[in-house]
Design an enzyme around this catalytic site. Sequence first.
Site, mmCIF file in Angstrom:
data_model
loop_
_atom_site.group_PDB
_atom_site.id
_atom_site.type_symbol
_atom_site.label_atom_id
_atom_site.label_comp_id
_atom_site.label_asym_id
_atom_site.label_seq_id
_atom_site.Cartn_x
_atom_site.Cartn_y
_atom_site.Cartn_z
ATOM 1 N N SER A 198 0.872 -1.072 0.084
ATOM 2 C CA SER A 198 -0.021 -0.135 -0.041
ATOM 3 C C SER A 198 0.675 1.282 0.130
ATOM 4 O O SER A 198 1.966 1.228 0.444
ATOM 5 C CB SER A 198 -0.968 -0.084 1.402
ATOM 6 O OG SER A 198 -1.472 1.142 1.293
ATOM 7 N N TYR A 211 -1.303 -0.858 10.471
ATOM 8 C CA TYR A 211 -1.433 -1.427 9.253
ATOM 9 C C TYR A 211 -0.483 -0.900 8.374
ATOM 10 O O TYR A 211 0.247 -1.518 7.657
ATOM 11 C CB TYR A 211 -2.727 -0.979 8.810
ATOM 12 C CG TYR A 211 -3.049 -1.201 7.342
ATOM 13 C CD1 TYR A 211 -3.645 -2.339 6.825
ATOM 14 C CD2 TYR A 211 -2.942 -0.239 6.244
ATOM 15 C CE1 TYR A 211 -3.984 -2.501 5.379
ATOM 16 C CE2 TYR A 211 -3.157 -0.359 4.992
ATOM 17 C CZ TYR A 211 -3.577 -1.731 4.699
ATOM 18 O OH TYR A 211 -4.104 -1.852 3.368
#
Length: 244
Positions: A198, A211
Site C-alpha cells: 500500500s 497497518y
Amino acid sequence: MAEQDVHTNKTDQLKFQDPTTRYPSISPPKQDQPEPGLDADMVPKADIGEFSYRGTGRLEGRKALITGGDSGIGAATAIAFSREGADVAISYLPDEEPDAKNVARIINESGRKAVTLPGDLTDASFCSDVVNQAVEQLGGLDILVNNAGKQIAVEGLDDLPDDQLEQTFQVNILAMFRTTRAALKHLQPGSTIINTTSIVAYQPSPALIDYSSTKAAINNFTKNMATQLAEKGIRVNGDCLNNG
C-alpha cells in the site's frame, strides 16, 4: 435495460468510452458493518469485474491461490485470473462464506475451477494447510497472491489494543511469511508470488499505525524474496494500493 447490460456498458475495459462520463456520480449511503464485513451487504455493490473483465488467455492452464479472495481486490483478482484461463483457489474467513460462494460462482461460470478454502490466517497451521489444500485440489500451484489483510483505524497509539496490534501483524505479514514458505515446496521456475502492499508503506496514515507498519514490512519482505528467488526462476512482485 438489464442490470448486467448496465454494468457492462459502464465498465467494459475494452469498450471505447468517454472517461468523463464512464462512471455514474453517486453518494453511497453511510454504512457500517461488524468485522469482517460482507461485500454482499454493501450499498452499492463493489465492481469486482464480473460484468467488465474480459480475458485474453494469458494465464491458460495456470493454478493460483489468492488469500482474502472473497471480496475487494482479492475477489477482482480471482475473477480476472479465471477470465485469463487460470483455475483459482481462494482463502477467506468462515464468516465470509456468502462472498466466497459468489466469487466461486463467477469463476465457474467463466469456465474455470474454483476451490474455496475457509480458515483463519492468524492460525499458523492454517497458513500451511491452505497451501497444501490448494495444491491438492488444483493439481499444483503456479501463482500465490498474498492479499489478505486487516485494517482498523484508531485515533492514536493509546487507542490501539494489543489484540488488534497482534492480529494485524499476524494476518498482514506473518501469514505472508508462512504461506510463502509453504508454497515454495511446490512453485516451479516460471511461477509467481504477488504481495499486496500500500501507499501507506511510504506515506503512513496516523490512524493506521499498525497497518502502515505491516505494509512497510511487506515491501521489505517482497524485495528480499525477489532477490532470493530470482536464481530459481520465481518472480516476486508487490502490488501497491493507492488508497491505503
